[in-house]
Design an enzyme around this catalytic site. Structure first.
Site, PDB file in Angstrom:
ATOM      1  N   LYS A 112       0.835  -1.214   0.000  1.00 34.65           N
ATOM      2  CA  LYS A 112       0.000   0.000   0.000  1.00 34.65           C
ATOM      3  C   LYS A 112       0.869   1.263   0.000  1.00 34.65           C
ATOM      4  CE  LYS A 112      -4.438  -1.014   0.146  1.00 34.65           C
ATOM      5  NZ  LYS A 112      -5.442  -0.435  -0.714  1.00 34.65           N
ATOM      6  N   LYS A 192      -7.872 -11.256 -11.521  1.00 30.67           N
ATOM      7  CA  LYS A 192      -9.039 -11.585 -10.710  1.00 30.67           C
ATOM      8  C   LYS A 192     -10.171 -10.610 -11.042  1.00 30.67           C
ATOM      9  CE  LYS A 192     -10.034 -11.957  -5.813  1.00 30.67           C
ATOM     10  NZ  LYS A 192      -9.532 -11.922  -4.464  1.00 30.67           N
ATOM     11  N   LYS A 195     -14.103  -4.869  -9.838  1.00 28.57           N
ATOM     12  CA  LYS A 195     -14.782  -3.670 -10.329  1.00 28.57           C
ATOM     13  C   LYS A 195     -13.752  -2.611 -10.729  1.00 28.57           C
ATOM     14  CE  LYS A 195     -18.403  -2.289  -7.970  1.00 28.57           C
ATOM     15  NZ  LYS A 195     -19.667  -1.818  -8.505  1.00 28.57           N
TER      16      LYS A 195
END
Ligand code: SF4
Length: 324
Positions: A112, A192, A195
Site C-alpha cells: 500500500k 481476478k 470492479k
C-alpha cells in the site's frame, strides 16, 4: 449455542460474479450452520480516501445484493462497521498491546505504501489492529478466509494472545475457517474479477447487458478463425461454464477442440446459463429495491444486535485493563 463466525467486506457497491461465486454463496451457506455476523467495513474503506461520496450508495447496493442472494437477516447479523462505534474504542485499546514492528512488517502495508506514497496514514499501518477489533469485539471463533488471507488472521491471533497474556483470558483466539474459494478471473482472462479493473460482470445487470458484457470477453488467443481448433483449458469462458453448467463442460470442450462450436455461440450459451441462474436473484433484487427503507431497517436492526454484543465485550475489556 452455535459457534460464531465473522466476516467483513468493503463497501464496493454492486457485487459481481466473482463476489458471488467467491464469497456471497459461502456466506449464505454458513448462516445455516453458525451464528453468522457479516459486516460492511466502511471505516476500512476510508484508508485510501477515494470516492467517499459513493460510500452510502455502495453500502445500499451491496446490502441489496447480499439480501437478494439469500442472506437472511433473521439468521445472520448484517450491519455497517461504523454503526457500532465500540469497534473504534476497542481498536485504540488493542493498539496499546500491538508492537509497531509487527505492523510494519505486514506485506500488504508495504504494498500500500507503494500504491499511495502520498498518503501513508496511520490507518494504513493500524489496519490489522482494526481488523482484529472487528473480529474479537464479537468474540468470533471462526473467520472464513482463503489461503492468501491467513497471514492477516495470524497477526490478529498474535494480538489476541498478547492481550490475553497481559490482561487475562478475554478473547477467544479466532480460527481460520479455510474455504477453497474459487479464483474467478475477469473478462480479460488474466486478472481476478474486479470492479476497479473494469473486468467484471455485475450481478444486477439486465439479461441483455450480461450478454453484451460476455461478448467482450477474451477467449483462446490462438483461435483467430471460426475453423481453428480451440484450447478450452486456457479459456476463461470455459472456466465460467464450469461454474454455471458443470455437467455440460466435457461435451463443450470436445466441440471447442474440434471447432464444432464458435466462440460467439459459446459465449451466448454461457450468457444464457448465467442469466437463468441469476433470474431469481434479479427478481428478488428488483422487489427489494422497490422498498429502500427495508435495507435501512435491516442494517439498523443488525447494528443494534451487534452493539449489544459489542458493549458487553468492551465492558469486560475495560474491566480487565483496569479502566473500570
Ligand atoms: Fe473458449 Fe468457448 Fe471459444 Fe472454446 S469455443 S475458445 S471454450 S469461448
Amino acid at each position: 449455542m452455535r459457534r460464531r463466525v465473522f466476516s467483513g467486506a468493503r463497501p464496493t457497491g454492486n457485487q459481481h460474479l466473482g463476489n458471488y461465486l467467491g464469497a456471497i454463496q459461502n456466506y449464505v451457506k454458513l448462516q445455516d450452520e453458525y451464528q453468522a455476523i457479516y459486516c460492511i467495513v466502511d471505516i476500512h474503506a476510508l484508508i485510501s480516501l477515494e470516492d467517499t461520496g459513493l460510500l452510502q450508495g455502495n453500502i445500499h447496493n451491496m446490502t441489496l445484493d447480499w439480501l437478494a442472494a439469500g442472506l437472511d437477516p433473521e439468521k445472520s447479523i448484517l450491519f455497517v462497521q461504523s454503526h457500532v462505534p465500540e469497534v473504534m474504542e476497542l481498536h485504540t485499546l488493542l493498539s496499546m498491546v500491538t508492537p509497531l514492528s509487527w505492523l510494519l512488517r505486514v506485506p500488504t502495508f508495504k504494498e500500500k505504501v507503494k500504491v499511495q506514497p502520498q498518503n501513508v496514514n496511520y490507518g494504513l499501518v493500524g489496519y490489522p489492529v482494526l481488523m482484529t477489533a472487528d473480529i474479537v469485539l464479537y468474540k468470533a471463533e471462526l473467520v472464513p478466509v482463503g489461503e492468501d488471507q491467513l497471514p492477516h488472521l495470524e497477526l490478529a491471533r498474535e494480538i489476541v494472545r498478547r492481550f490475553n497474556n497481559i490482561f487475562g483470558d478475554t478473547f477467544p483466539e479466532p480460527q481460520a475457517k479455510l474455504t477453497s474459494l474459487p479464483l474467478v478471473l475477469g473478462l480479460d482472462g488474466k486478472e481476478k474479477m474486479s470492479k476497479q479493473l473494469g473486468n467484471d460482470i455485475e450481478l444486477a445487470l439486465s439479461e441483455e447487458e450480461t450478454v453484451a458484457r460476455i461478448m467482450t470477453a477474451v477467449t483462446d488467443p490462438a483461435r483467430r478463425y471460426r475453423n481453428d481448433p480451440g484450447h478450452p483449458e486456457i479459456c476463461n469462458i470455459f472456466r465460467l461454464h464450469k461454474y454455471f453448467n458443470p455437467s455440460g463442460t466435457d461435451d463443450l470442450a470436445n466441440q471447442c477442440r474440434s471447432a464444432k462450436i464458435g466462440c460467439v455461440d459459446c459465449k451466448q450459451l454461457l450468457a444464457g446459463e448465467i442469466n437463468s441462474t441469476l433470474r431469481p436473484f434479479r427478481q428478488r433484487r428488483a422487489e427489494l429495491a422497490d422498498n429502500p427503507k427495508y435495507v435501512t431497517e435491516v442494517l439498523a436492526d443488525g447494528a443494534e444486535r451487534a452493539r449489544r454484543i459489542a458493549r458487553e465485550t468492551l465492558g469486560e475489556v475495560k474491566q480487565n485493563m483496569g479502566l473500570l
